[in-house]
Design a protein around this motif. Structure first.
Motif, PDB file in Angstrom:
ATOM      1  N   VAL A   6      26.651 -32.562 -17.951  1.00  0.00           N
ATOM      2  CA  VAL A   6      27.920 -33.150 -18.375  1.00  0.00           C
ATOM      3  C   VAL A   6      27.722 -33.996 -19.632  1.00  0.00           C
ATOM      4  O   VAL A   6      28.533 -33.952 -20.555  1.00  0.00           O
ATOM      5  CB  VAL A   6      28.573 -33.969 -17.239  1.00  0.00           C
ATOM      6  N   THR A  63      29.610 -33.160 -22.984  1.00  0.00           N
ATOM      7  CA  THR A  63      30.587 -34.141 -23.439  1.00  0.00           C
ATOM      8  C   THR A  63      30.220 -34.693 -24.807  1.00  0.00           C
ATOM      9  O   THR A  63      31.082 -34.935 -25.638  1.00  0.00           O
ATOM     10  CB  THR A  63      30.676 -35.310 -22.426  1.00  0.00           C
ATOM     11  N   THR A  67      31.953 -42.404 -23.075  1.00  0.00           N
ATOM     12  CA  THR A  67      32.604 -41.296 -22.378  1.00  0.00           C
ATOM     13  C   THR A  67      31.584 -40.457 -21.624  1.00  0.00           C
ATOM     14  O   THR A  67      31.793 -40.109 -20.453  1.00  0.00           O
ATOM     15  CB  THR A  67      33.384 -40.413 -23.377  1.00  0.00           C
ATOM     16  N   GLU A  92      30.192 -42.459 -18.596  1.00  0.00           N
ATOM     17  CA  GLU A  92      31.166 -42.572 -17.512  1.00  0.00           C
ATOM     18  C   GLU A  92      31.494 -41.223 -16.885  1.00  0.00           C
ATOM     19  O   GLU A  92      32.005 -41.169 -15.771  1.00  0.00           O
ATOM     20  CB  GLU A  92      32.420 -43.289 -18.012  1.00  0.00           C
ATOM     21  N   SER A  93      31.166 -40.138 -17.562  1.00  0.00           N
ATOM     22  CA  SER A  93      31.397 -38.798 -17.024  1.00  0.00           C
ATOM     23  C   SER A  93      30.249 -38.303 -16.148  1.00  0.00           C
ATOM     24  O   SER A  93      30.413 -37.324 -15.413  1.00  0.00           O
ATOM     25  CB  SER A  93      31.605 -37.803 -18.174  1.00  0.00           C
TER      26      SER A  93
END
Length: 77
Positions: free
Chosen positions: A21, A25, A52, A55-56
């Motif tokens: 991820v 991302t 981002t 936090e993903s």
């Protein structure tokens, strides 16, 4: 959140499951190495894209701190 300064990125290799991820991302800042997430650089200019990605992360294995103060930027509870 400040966009000024430098941030330190670390990934807990014991927690990372290699979901990708982070690299998906934010390929500018993360890559997969040996099947696990790895920061491209240990220190980067402050960029919301790093937050981002952190936090993903499904395992919250990424830690972003301000250089100098060690204040946690991400992930935040």
């Amino acid at each position: 959140m400040t966009e000024d300064g430098r941030w330190q990125i670390s990934i807990d290799s014991g927690t990372c499951i290699g979901s990708g991820v982070c690299a998906g991302t934010s390929p500018k800042y993360f890559t997969l190495d040996g099947g696990y997430g790895t920061p491209v650089a240990d220190e980067v200019d402050a960029d919301e894209e790093v937050v981002t990605a952190a936090e993903s992360c499904p395992m919250e294995a990424i830690l972003v701190r301000e250089v100098g103060t060690e204040k946690v930027v991400a992930p935040l509870d």
